[in-house]
Design an enzyme around this catalytic site. Structure first.
Site, mmCIF file in Angstrom:
data_model
loop_
_atom_site.group_PDB
_atom_site.id
_atom_site.type_symbol
_atom_site.label_atom_id
_atom_site.label_comp_id
_atom_site.label_asym_id
_atom_site.label_seq_id
_atom_site.Cartn_x
_atom_site.Cartn_y
_atom_site.Cartn_z
ATOM 1 N N GLN A 182 0.928 -1.201 0.021
ATOM 2 C CA GLN A 182 0.111 0.003 -0.087
ATOM 3 C C GLN A 182 0.745 1.261 -0.105
ATOM 4 O OE1 GLN A 182 -2.406 0.303 3.551
ATOM 5 N NE2 GLN A 182 -3.881 1.805 2.705
ATOM 6 N N GLY A 183 0.684 1.915 -1.114
ATOM 7 C CA GLY A 183 1.570 3.361 -1.249
ATOM 8 C C GLY A 183 0.747 4.446 -0.984
ATOM 9 N N TYR A 184 0.600 4.718 0.534
ATOM 10 C CA TYR A 184 0.105 5.840 0.899
ATOM 11 C C TYR A 184 0.831 6.743 1.680
ATOM 12 C CZ TYR A 184 -4.927 4.291 0.201
ATOM 13 O OH TYR A 184 -6.256 4.142 -0.371
ATOM 14 N N GLU A 194 -10.008 -1.357 6.083
ATOM 15 C CA GLU A 194 -8.922 -2.046 7.038
ATOM 16 C C GLU A 194 -9.313 -2.606 8.179
ATOM 17 O OE1 GLU A 194 -4.805 0.025 6.463
ATOM 18 O OE2 GLU A 194 -6.314 1.725 6.894
ATOM 19 N N SER A 227 -2.395 7.323 12.715
ATOM 20 C CA SER A 227 -1.742 7.812 14.026
ATOM 21 C C SER A 227 -2.938 7.959 15.211
ATOM 22 C CB SER A 227 -1.050 8.756 14.291
ATOM 23 O OG SER A 227 -1.535 10.025 13.902
#
Length: 382
Positions: A115-117, A236, A361
């Site tokens: 996952q490229g976030y 998710e 976060s």
């Protein structure tokens, strides 16, 4: 919701348990294990439709599978990002051609995804991504330039779904596009493992060279990446939370046994912390069951993340506390070849420091709850 297991679910659970008992001990590697799962049809149980080499299961059967998997001690999954994030996104937003191309290899365990976030300059602020994608002269592919960070399993992945900015004049969540990028582009995509406190490297930096790195597949329309990305984030958390709690319960059991063996259980402060951890874990399970199937409202995923991340960190702290001075000594003598020998308690303590950061976060989760649930004024963005 009214949650309970039927006789059919119990039979499904027995089938899963027996299959895992027969095959998990023979797992020779993470990729071969994914292919074994795929060959038996265990990948894609939660997809809303079959026909891609997967079989589907009811919500309760998905829970049964996840719980039995956690109890079995089977190897950690490498294909969960493709199965639980990419696949539902394609089923919701992809074209028929994209589904036919990408879902069967995921179901078979043949292609792994990352996952490229997250990015160095954006952190958990997904709307602040700076990775760019420009339409190539052929008019069909994009040239990708930029850097992603904390990319789980990028060193093993065949593909990466990337959120990139295709309109350089747009700001924040506008002008973003959801791209599918092949990772096998030598000299064009560089993966650098990030060494963690535990000495392992589960996370990575990924660098895209815009002169060469290519992406030909767009999910949704160009510029509509924010909507697609937000849809993906909703996938998710869910059934996997219940399986995660099985692992948490096993870790808590080991900490309790260590407390008894070392005599730390006689300390009333330690006893109070252990009882509180047990009670909070039960609350997490009831909350997960309550919100299963998306019935918990817009803040449910954020609440769940806040609950388990802080809990797991506190468990790690107690795990080393009950060991006393022995917790500062590794299980084996230091050598240049193996400077990071850790026991289970030490690994739990160190790795859990990341729990309140990855996957969004704690600060981001609280902002989501404040704005989307409590209706507080939106936080100013720079």
């Amino acid at each position: 919701m009214d949650f309970g297991f039927t006789a059919a679910d119990d039979s499904f659970r027995v089938e899963a348990r027996e299959w895992l008992a027969a095959h998990a001990p023979q797992a020779a590697g993470r990729r071969s294990w994914e292919r074994a799962l795929g060959a038996a049809g265990w990948i894609g149980l939660g997809w809303p439709q079959s026909g891609y080499g997967n079989r589907t299961g009811s919500l309760t059967q998905q829970v049964a599978w996840a719980e039995e998997y956690a109890r079995s001690g089977a190897p950690p999954r490498s294909g969960h990002i493709g199965e639980n994030l990419l696949a539902p996104t394609l089923l919701a937003h992809g074209t028929d051609e994209q589904k036919a191309r990408f879902l069967p290899p995921v179901a078979a365990g043949d292609e792994l995804w990352c996952q490229g976030y997250s990015e160095p300059g954006a952190g958990s602020d997904l709307a602040g991504v700076r990775t760019r994608a420009e339409l190539a002269p052929d008019g069909r592919s994009y040239r990708v330039t930029g850097q992603k960070i904390w990319t789980s399993l990028a060193h093993e992945a065949d593909w990466c779904f990337v959120l990139a900015r295709t309109d350089p004049h747009a700001r924040r969540h506008h002008g973003l596009t959801f791209l599918l990028v092949p990772m096998d582009q030598p000299g064009r995509i560089e993966v650098r493992p990030i060494r963690q406190l535990t000495g392992t490297s589960d996370f990575n930096e990924v660098f895209f060279d815009g002169a060469h790195a290519r992406a030909e597949h767009v999910v949704g329309a160009p510029g509509d990446g924010w909507r697609v990305a937000m849809s993906l984030l909703g996938f998710e958390r869910g059934v996997s939370t219940l399986a995660q709690q099985i692992g948490f319960a096993q870790e808590l059991g080991r900490v309790v046994r260590a407390a008894v063996e070392t005599g730390a259980a006689g300390d009333p402060v330690v006893r109070e912390r252990l009882v509180r951890l047990w009670a909070e874990l039960r609350i997490m399970r009831w909350n997960a069951l309550r919100t299963l199937g998306g019935t918990g409202g817009p803040g449910a995923p954020s609440v769940a993340k806040l609950l388990w991340a802080g809990w797991h960190q506190r468990l790690g702290e107690v795990a080393v506390q009950v060991r006393g001075a022995a917790a500062s000594v590794g299980p084996a003598d230091w050598t240049p070849a193996a400077p990071y020998e850790l026991d289970d308690a030490q690994h739990l303590f160190l790795f859990s420091r990341a729990d309140t950061i990855y996957g969004g976060s704690d600060q981001i989760q609280r902002t989501i709850i404040a704005e989307r649930v409590l209706g507080l004024p939106r936080q100013p963005k720079g």
